[in-house]
Design an enzyme around this catalytic site. Structure first.
Site, mmCIF file in Angstrom:
data_model
loop_
_atom_site.group_PDB
_atom_site.id
_atom_site.type_symbol
_atom_site.label_atom_id
_atom_site.label_comp_id
_atom_site.label_asym_id
_atom_site.label_seq_id
_atom_site.Cartn_x
_atom_site.Cartn_y
_atom_site.Cartn_z
ATOM 1 C CD GLN A 130 -3.050 0.944 2.402
ATOM 2 O OE1 GLN A 130 -2.586 0.586 3.397
ATOM 3 N NE2 GLN A 130 -4.193 1.328 2.090
ATOM 4 N N GLY A 280 2.931 2.023 11.636
ATOM 5 C CA GLY A 280 2.806 1.475 12.786
ATOM 6 C C GLY A 280 2.095 -0.048 12.801
ATOM 7 C CD GLU A 283 -5.047 -1.864 5.878
ATOM 8 O OE1 GLU A 283 -3.934 -1.553 6.468
ATOM 9 O OE2 GLU A 283 -5.503 -1.196 5.074
ATOM 10 C CD GLU A 308 -2.944 -1.922 11.136
ATOM 11 O OE1 GLU A 308 -3.803 -1.855 9.981
ATOM 12 O OE2 GLU A 308 -2.730 -0.661 11.459
ATOM 13 C CG HIS A 311 -7.842 -1.873 7.959
ATOM 14 N ND1 HIS A 311 -8.636 -0.829 7.103
ATOM 15 C CD2 HIS A 311 -6.743 -1.028 8.579
ATOM 16 C CE1 HIS A 311 -7.894 0.410 7.338
ATOM 17 N NE2 HIS A 311 -6.831 0.021 8.046
ATOM 18 C CD GLU A 330 -6.528 3.430 6.925
ATOM 19 O OE1 GLU A 330 -6.957 3.310 7.944
ATOM 20 O OE2 GLU A 330 -5.906 2.749 6.187
ATOM 21 C CE1 TYR A 395 -4.905 7.201 8.059
ATOM 22 C CE2 TYR A 395 -5.434 5.473 9.531
ATOM 23 C CZ TYR A 395 -4.654 5.918 8.621
ATOM 24 O OH TYR A 395 -3.531 5.190 8.067
ATOM 25 C CG MET A 548 5.114 17.329 11.921
ATOM 26 S SD MET A 548 6.423 18.137 10.826
ATOM 27 C CE MET A 548 7.614 18.595 11.997
HETATM 28 N N1 BES Z 1 -3.404 1.054 6.060
HETATM 29 C C1 BES Z 1 -2.598 1.762 7.122
HETATM 30 C C2 BES Z 1 -1.256 1.961 6.751
HETATM 31 C C3 BES Z 1 -1.076 2.701 5.500
HETATM 32 C C4 BES Z 1 -1.779 3.725 4.972
HETATM 33 C C5 BES Z 1 -0.180 2.132 4.762
HETATM 34 C C6 BES Z 1 -1.641 4.174 3.610
HETATM 35 C C7 BES Z 1 0.246 2.792 3.240
HETATM 36 C C8 BES Z 1 -0.615 3.576 3.032
HETATM 37 C C9 BES Z 1 -2.954 1.133 8.592
HETATM 38 O O1 BES Z 1 -4.091 0.583 8.750
HETATM 39 C C10 BES Z 1 -2.777 2.299 9.338
HETATM 40 O O2 BES Z 1 -3.564 3.163 9.480
HETATM 41 N N2 BES Z 1 -1.610 2.320 10.346
HETATM 42 C C11 BES Z 1 -1.468 3.266 11.201
HETATM 43 C C12 BES Z 1 -1.776 2.801 12.726
HETATM 44 C C13 BES Z 1 -3.222 3.114 13.203
HETATM 45 C C14 BES Z 1 -3.280 2.586 14.504
HETATM 46 C C15 BES Z 1 -3.686 4.318 12.945
HETATM 47 C C16 BES Z 1 -0.112 3.752 11.211
HETATM 48 O O3 BES Z 1 0.830 3.029 10.671
HETATM 49 O O4 BES Z 1 0.001 4.900 11.683
HETATM 50 ZN ZN ZN Z 2 -5.787 1.861 8.633
#
Ligand code: BES
Ligand code: ZN
Length: 597
Positions: A130, A280, A283, A308, A311, A330, A395, A548
């Site tokens: 992704q 972090g 999924e 995750e 998802h 998201e 999100y 950030m």
């Molecule tokens: N799908 C995302 C990670 C992602 C988004 C990868 C867009 C590549 C492109 C994953 O589900 C996610 O949202 N991860 C978050 C953690 C979560 C607890 C909010 C992250 O990695 O910060």
């Molecule tokens: Zn996510």
């Protein structure tokens, strides 16, 4: 002839791929995969079929029935975002066999030398597809509008094992026969004594961005009836700590099923990656990928797992048709995550998370004040790299929109609606309008109560968003305010604080505090040495007085708001650390540095 996705060469008039068979020979010395991909289309096609690829070198494309070459071309200069278009001329075929090799710089792959791993003795490789990186592993219609089933035969060194976001079928010796398509390899190499084959099959159709594997010296612990946690086997402590941290996973899956319907993916395994993993959590179906920083020793990594896991219903079952509708993935997942957290960790924590999210959303409005397009839920991404506009907006504004609907109709009715929504569109890829039409059809008159167009197409945060009221949140903010008068929280007040509470406190301290105050804070609570990286980073951010996260956070802090010295430092750190970063992280940091320096 029209594109269906701003990030793909896939054409609306072409049949989509339904199945992919991959044969992969992993060459760790060359950081290269020699491969064949057999693509099956939903129907026979005559004409020029477009595929996506990125830094892939194609040896030949064949009609698998006759093994005769199919005419094809690869665009001479790659598009900076989409990569290289592969055009194959078909005359009624529904299958294409592509023989190719990946590049050592494939954007989805990070190849770790033994020294970059925990064991220091075995190499490691893992994927992150992704948003638009699957095309650097195999040529494909790399759009979530396509849903594929796949099987994989993966040839790896026998000292390593492979895991995938797919069902593991068997580990066996290589067979001479199967090397014949990989014309770059002799069967002697394929069948060498120190090689083994791992077979996988993925029976549930997935968008290409959910294709995932990792290969290394892996071990696992059982944590539940359908859950194991995997990590490098040399990292025994990591495995033990992870097994403890994630002991509550089965309970979360059960709660998820209660709220959103059956868990359709059979297994829910967790893979803890090396520290360079750029997110972090990711999924990947049947096996979620996690950064090792989620293991904090206080069960708070549960929030990432809840996200995750959520998802599995929102994102993996119902998928955004392209990245312009990313909020469908998201935003719904953030809502579903908080519903699970509410049940397993309590309403106070769920509300605290909402408060933190609300703050993050407001910060993003500031970040995008000159680029309001990315404050919209549905936004235009032609010519935009999705990795560059990754933000909290899909999100948290998405969460707020879903919550707005819940507040309008009440929980009971909304829960019923959600279940029906998921059951109706499972294993489908949809856009915002499809959701809105379903909403209007199932909750008649909703468009008179909520300005759906403003929420999905408008900029900024709508007036009727919900500012969360969390007791813990309010308390922490007022403690942060008191810092101005030189007051620090007492040992008692922070006794129950976990990473999130600390993070919130630190993020709300005045941006221009005295260095002496920062030092005093660190002296009392040892924040710069925190094992919780979120806390550590929040503290370091405070120390360099900026706002950030991780690499993006720290590099933007140095490059944008820093003086000449900080800018120089950013360049220097990046030059030294670049090779250890994931290719996506490399790209993100590069674009931050080129923007500000
Ligand atoms: N799908 C995302 C990670 C992602 C988004 C990868 C867009 C590549 C492109 C994953 O589900 C996610 O949202 N991860 C978050 C953690 C979560 C607890 C909010 C992250 O990695 O910060
Ligand atoms: Zn996510």
């Amino acid at each position: 002839m029209a594109p269906i996705d701003p990030h793909s060469f896939t054409d609306s008039s072409h049949p989509l791929t339904t199945h992919v068979s991959l044969s992969l020979y992993l060459d760790f010395n060359a950081s290269t995969i020699h491969a064949s991909a057999l693509l099956t289309l939903s129907s026979p096609f005559s004409g020029n079929l477009s595929l996506d690829s990125r830094s892939i070198s194609i040896k030949s494309i064949l009609d698998p029935q006759t093994l005769t070459p199919l005419p094809h071309s690869v665009s001479s200069s790659p598009d900076p975002i989409k990569g290289s278009e592969v055009v194959v001329v078909l005359t009624g075929q529904s299958q294409i066999l592509i023989l190719y090799s990946t590049s050592p710089s494939a954007s989805a792959l990070q190849w770790l030398s033994p020294l970059q791993t925990f064991s220091k003795t075995h190499p490691y490789v893992y994927t992150q597809c992704q948003a638009i990186h699957a095309r650097s592993i195999f040529p494909c219609q790399d759009t979530p509008a396509a849903r594929i089933r796949y099987d994989v035969v993966m040839n790896v060194p026998s000292s390593l094992s492979a895991v995938m976001s797919a069902r593991h079928v068997r580990r066996r010796l290589p067979v001479l026969e199967e090397a014949k398509h990989l014309d770059v390899l002799s069967s002697v190499v394929w069948c060498a004594e120190d090689r083994v084959v791992e077979e996988f099959v993925m029976e549930q159709p997935i968008p290409p961005y959910l294709f995932a594997f990792a290969v290394g010296e892996l071990g696992f612990r059982e944590v539940g009836p359908r859950t194991r946690v995997y990590a490098e086997s040399a990292a025994g402590d990591v495995l033990d700590a992870a097994a403890l941290e994630f002991a509550g996973t089965e309970e979360m899956i059960k709660q998820g099923e209660k709220l959103f319907g059956d868990y359709e993916w059979e297994r829910f395994d967790l893979l803890v990656l090396p520290p360079s993993f750029p997110y972090g959590g990711m999924e990947n179906p049947r096996m979620v990928f996690l950064t090792p920083t989620v293991i904090k020793g206080d069960a708070s990594g549960g929030q990432v797992v809840a996200h995750e896991l959520a998802h599995s219903w929102t994102g993996n079952l119902i998928t955004n048709i392209n990245n312009e509708h990313f909020w469908l993935n998201e935003g719904f997942t953030t809502y579903a995550e908080r519903r699970i957290v509410e049940v397993v960790q309590g309403a106070d924590i769920a509300t605290l998370n909402m408060g933190i999210g609300w703050r993050g959303l407001n910060d993003e409005m500031e970040r995008f004040k000159d680029n309001l397009e990315f404050t919209k839920l549905k936004n235009k991404q032609e010519g935009v790299n999705p990795d560059d506009v990754y933000s909290q907006v899909p999100y948290e504004k998405g969460f707020q929109f879903v919550l707005r609907i819940e507040r309008q109709v009440g929980r009971t009715a909304f829960d019923e609606f959600l279940k029906k929504y998921i059951a109706t569109f499972k294993f489908k890829s949809i856009d915002t309008d499809t959701f809105l039409n379903f909403l209007k059809a199932n909750i008649p008159g909703i468009e008179k109560e909520i300005n759906l167009q403003l929420w999905t197409e408008g900029v900024g945060i709508p007036e009727d968003a919900y500012e969360p009221v969390s007791a813990i949140y309010t308390k922490i903010i007022s403690l942060a305010e008191e810092f101005k008068q030189g007051k620090m929280p007492s040992e008692d007040e922070v006794a129950e604080w976990k990473g999130q509470e600390w993070e919130l406190y630190l993020e709300n301290l005045p941006k221009s505090c005295e260095p002496s105050q920062v030092v005093a804070l660190d002296k009392r609570y040892r924040l710069a040495e925190s094992k919780d990286y979120e806390v550590k980073v929040s503290f370091l951010k405070l120390a360099i007085s900026s706002k950030m996260l991780y690499l993006r956070t720290l590099f933007t802090a140095l490059a944008q708001t820093g003086g000449t010295e900080e800018k120089q430092l950013a360049k220097q750190i990046f030059a030294e650390a670049r090779e250890t970063y994931h290719p996506i992280a490399q790209g993100v940091v590069e674009s931050i540095l080129s923007k500000y320096i």
